[in-house]
Design a protein around this motif. Structure first.
Motif, short mmCIF file in Angstrom:
data_model
loop_
_atom_site.label_atom_id
_atom_site.label_comp_id
_atom_site.label_asym_id
_atom_site.label_seq_id
_atom_site.Cartn_x
_atom_site.Cartn_y
_atom_site.Cartn_z
N VAL A 103 0.81 -1.22 0.00
CA VAL A 103 0.00 0.00 0.00
C VAL A 103 0.85 1.27 0.00
CG1 VAL A 103 -0.29 -0.05 2.53
CG2 VAL A 103 -1.96 1.16 1.09
N LYS A 104 1.93 1.31 0.76
CA LYS A 104 2.77 2.51 0.81
C LYS A 104 3.46 2.76 -0.52
CE LYS A 104 6.43 4.75 3.49
NZ LYS A 104 7.40 4.61 4.62
N LYS A 105 3.99 1.70 -1.12
CA LYS A 105 4.67 1.84 -2.41
C LYS A 105 3.67 2.15 -3.52
CE LYS A 105 8.51 -1.11 -1.01
NZ LYS A 105 9.20 -2.41 -1.19
N ASP A 106 2.47 1.59 -3.42
CA ASP A 106 1.42 1.91 -4.40
C ASP A 106 1.10 3.40 -4.39
OD1 ASP A 106 1.28 -0.76 -5.05
OD2 ASP A 106 -0.58 -1.15 -3.96
N GLN A 107 0.98 3.96 -3.21
CA GLN A 107 0.67 5.39 -3.11
C GLN A 107 1.80 6.24 -3.67
OE1 GLN A 107 -0.95 6.93 0.50
NE2 GLN A 107 -2.54 5.36 0.65
N SER A 108 3.05 5.79 -3.51
CA SER A 108 4.18 6.51 -4.10
C SER A 108 4.07 6.51 -5.62
CB SER A 108 5.50 5.87 -3.67
OG SER A 108 5.72 6.02 -2.29
N TYR A 373 12.64 1.26 -4.78
CA TYR A 373 12.02 2.48 -4.26
C TYR A 373 13.06 3.47 -3.76
CZ TYR A 373 12.88 0.47 0.38
OH TYR A 373 13.47 -0.06 1.50
N LYS A 374 14.29 3.02 -3.52
CA LYS A 374 15.35 3.89 -3.03
C LYS A 374 16.05 4.64 -4.16
CE LYS A 374 16.48 0.54 0.61
NZ LYS A 374 17.54 -0.39 1.11
N TYR A 375 15.79 4.21 -5.41
CA TYR A 375 16.50 4.77 -6.55
C TYR A 375 15.59 5.63 -7.41
CZ TYR A 375 20.04 1.41 -5.17
OH TYR A 375 20.97 0.71 -4.45
N GLY A 376 16.18 6.54 -8.18
CA GLY A 376 15.35 7.47 -8.93
C GLY A 376 15.80 7.79 -10.33
N LEU A 377 17.00 7.34 -10.73
CA LEU A 377 17.52 7.70 -12.04
C LEU A 377 16.63 7.19 -13.17
CD1 LEU A 377 20.10 9.18 -12.97
CD2 LEU A 377 21.14 6.94 -13.32
N LYS A 410 8.23 13.87 -2.41
CA LYS A 410 9.02 12.83 -3.07
C LYS A 410 10.00 12.22 -2.07
CE LYS A 410 9.10 15.50 -7.38
NZ LYS A 410 9.95 16.28 -8.29
N GLU A 411 10.30 10.96 -2.30
CA GLU A 411 11.32 10.31 -1.50
C GLU A 411 12.71 10.86 -1.87
OE1 GLU A 411 10.15 8.65 -5.16
OE2 GLU A 411 8.99 8.61 -3.30
N GLU A 412 13.64 10.82 -0.94
CA GLU A 412 14.99 11.32 -1.18
C GLU A 412 15.77 10.32 -2.03
OE1 GLU A 412 16.44 14.22 -0.31
OE2 GLU A 412 14.52 14.92 0.53
N LEU A 415 20.78 11.10 -7.29
CA LEU A 415 20.93 10.79 -8.71
C LEU A 415 22.39 10.76 -9.14
CD1 LEU A 415 18.00 12.82 -10.32
CD2 LEU A 415 17.99 10.49 -9.43
N GLU A 416 23.21 11.64 -8.58
CA GLU A 416 24.62 11.67 -8.97
C GLU A 416 25.34 10.39 -8.55
OE1 GLU A 416 26.69 15.14 -7.72
OE2 GLU A 416 25.29 16.54 -8.66
N HIS A 417 25.04 9.93 -7.35
CA HIS A 417 25.65 8.69 -6.88
C HIS A 417 25.18 7.50 -7.72
CE1 HIS A 417 27.30 5.67 -4.21
NE2 HIS A 417 26.11 5.11 -4.09
N GLU A 418 23.90 7.50 -8.06
CA GLU A 418 23.37 6.43 -8.89
C GLU A 418 24.04 6.40 -10.26
OE1 GLU A 418 19.07 6.09 -9.14
OE2 GLU A 418 18.91 7.12 -7.23
N MET A 419 24.30 7.60 -10.82
CA MET A 419 24.92 7.67 -12.13
C MET A 419 26.31 7.07 -12.11
SD MET A 419 24.00 8.68 -15.11
CE MET A 419 24.92 7.69 -16.26
N SER A 420 27.06 7.33 -11.04
CA SER A 420 28.40 6.76 -10.93
C SER A 420 28.33 5.24 -10.76
CB SER A 420 29.16 7.38 -9.75
OG SER A 420 28.56 7.03 -8.51
N GLU A 421 27.29 4.76 -10.06
CA GLU A 421 27.10 3.32 -9.91
C GLU A 421 26.81 2.66 -11.25
OE1 GLU A 421 24.05 2.48 -7.07
OE2 GLU A 421 25.49 2.26 -5.44
#
Length: 443
Positions: A103-108, A373-377, A410-412, A415-421
């Motif tokens: 339910v929480k992730k659905d609402q996101s 859910y922790k990622y956004g890129l 929005k959740e925190e 993006l910069e860290h994700e791009m390097s990953e």
């Protein structure tokens, strides 16, 4: 005098007594299962009610200045009429579980979709599969109907015209409802969901949801066609999708497409109209295009022209089918300029391959991939602007831009860290950073 021990004689139970005991055990097991099912049903009902309450009480309709309204054409397909650019938003892999565990992730997910539609105000939204996600160990339910209803309710509240195709998760082998059932109960219910333009398509063609949506100018000429296909789910005995054996669009669907293009060409005075195609599982040509792009070190070749995005699935995976029934060749011959799909949630590459734009849509998923859910890129939408002359352009929009203002914060994400990953783990051989055609730097 010593006492002698009496031997205990083991009395054998009669078959009738054994059956009675087994019956009691079975009854207890069934009772426990019934109690668990009843409790789960109640908890899931509460979860669904919470999702619908969020839609009904927290969200507002998208404020269109002058919204285009489609009508059913003589051939039975929905048709928009306009002499200006026509704006499409592709969404993909929304993954609404509608169970007590999601339910929480659905609402996101609902929150993100509403924010992007409210800001972009597209003329049409096309969802390329996996609206619902009835996977019980993540959503808490086998029932795939509530997820479809929740999403349809969201789109109706926003007041946007939309359509969809089925993905592999919308109707799992173990889920309660088939494609036909979900279509009849939700997507084809025009009284409840008049903004949904989904059609089941011809009964003699494989799949559910092979149809077209047209755009005409004021002269009655077709300026653009959007073909929507059912790319099915699994094949070769992989009933639960655990071996990654994915299906593809079948031969009779290709034949339906070619026949329909011919009908539209005849309707258009012999001029073949341009078109775009939408389905869930990527075509095998996406693998071919990416392989050639990698071998060239990321430089454009005769066949491949890089536009934007990345292949960021672990091991640079592209989960297409091993089958090829000639769809891409048919596209090249019949005026289809672009193909839009989803399925692989971390991929959003857009490349032109042999004159046809192949584009992974930005996904929504908060639920299916572990920890996504922790990622956004990868999260966002794809905007497609079609022009009166039949040409088009497309670009990706990341959800974590200031211009998108959801009801809930929005959740925190970093993006910069994700791009390097992505660059470290995916072994990228060329720069994934690309300027959007609207001038905004993405990713």
């Amino acid at each position: 005098m010593a006492k002698t021990k009496e031997k205990k004689v083991k009395v054998k139970k009669t078959p009738k007594e054994k059956a009675k005991k087994a019956g009691k055990v079975l009854l207890i097991i069934l009772l426990v299962i019934a109690i668990i099912a009843a409790v789960t049903a109640v908890v899931n009902a509460v979860s669904v009610k919470s999702e619908r309450s969020f839609i009904n009480n927290s969200l507002s309709p998208a404020a269109y200045g002058e919204q285009l309204v489609p009508e059913l054409d003589g051939d039975g397909y929905y048709t928009f009429t306009c002499d200006r650019d026509f704006k499409v938003m592709q969404l993909t892999d929304v993954h609404i579980g509608s169970g007590f565990m999601s339910v929480k992730k659905d609402q996101s997910a609902l929150n993100a979709v509403a924010a992007m539609i409210t800001e972009e105000k597209p003329d049409l939204v096309i969802v390329t599969g996996d609206v619902a996600y009835p996977v019980p160990f993540q959503s808490g339910t086998f029932n795939n109907l509530p997820g479809a209803v929740t999403f349809a309710s969201l789109m109706e509240k926003l007041g946007v015209y939309w359509c969809m195709c089925y993905g592999n998760h919308d109707t799992e082998a173990y889920s309660f409802h088939s494609r036909d059932s979900v279509s009849d109960k939700v997507y084809c219910d025009k009284e409840k969901y008049p903004h949904c333009l989904f059609q089941k398509g011809p009964e003699d063609v494989d799949g559910v949801g092979n149809y077209a949506v047209k755009v005409k100018n004021s002269k009655g000429e077709i300026t653009q066609t959007f073909f929507v296909f059912d790319s099915h789910a699994y094949t070769d005995g992989d009933y639960f999708g655990i071996m990654w054996k994915y299906d593809a669009i079948h031969k009779n669907q290709v034949e339906w497409y070619e026949k329909t293009v011919k009908e539209f060409t005849d309707e258009n005075g012999g001029v073949q109209p341009k078109s775009l195609a939408f389905f869930h599982i990527p075509p095998v040509e996406e693998n071919d295009a990416y392989k050639e792009l990698k071998e060239s070190g990321g430089k454009d070749t005769e066949n491949v022209k890089f536009k934007y995005g990345k292949i960021a699935e672990g091991g640079e995976v592209i989960c297409s089918s091993k089958y090829n029934n000639g769809l891409f060749d048919a596209f090249m011959k019949n005026g289809t300029q672009g193909v839009f799909f989803g399925h692989d949630h971390l991929n959003n590459l857009s490349v032109n391959y042999k004159g046809v734009q192949l584009t992974y849509g930005y996904s929504i998923d908060y639920l299916a991939y572990s920890g996504i859910y922790k990622y956004g890129l990868q999260r966002g939408c794809t905007i497609i602007n079609t022009r009166p002359d039949g040409s088009f352009d497309n670009y990706g929009e990341n959800y974590y831009q200031d211009k998108y203002s959801p009801v809930n914060a929005k959740e925190e994400v970093d993006l910069e860290h994700e791009m390097s990953e992505v660059e470290d783990n995916a072994g990228a051989v060329f720069d994934f950073q690309a300027e959007n055609n609207n001038g905004a730097a993405q990713e």
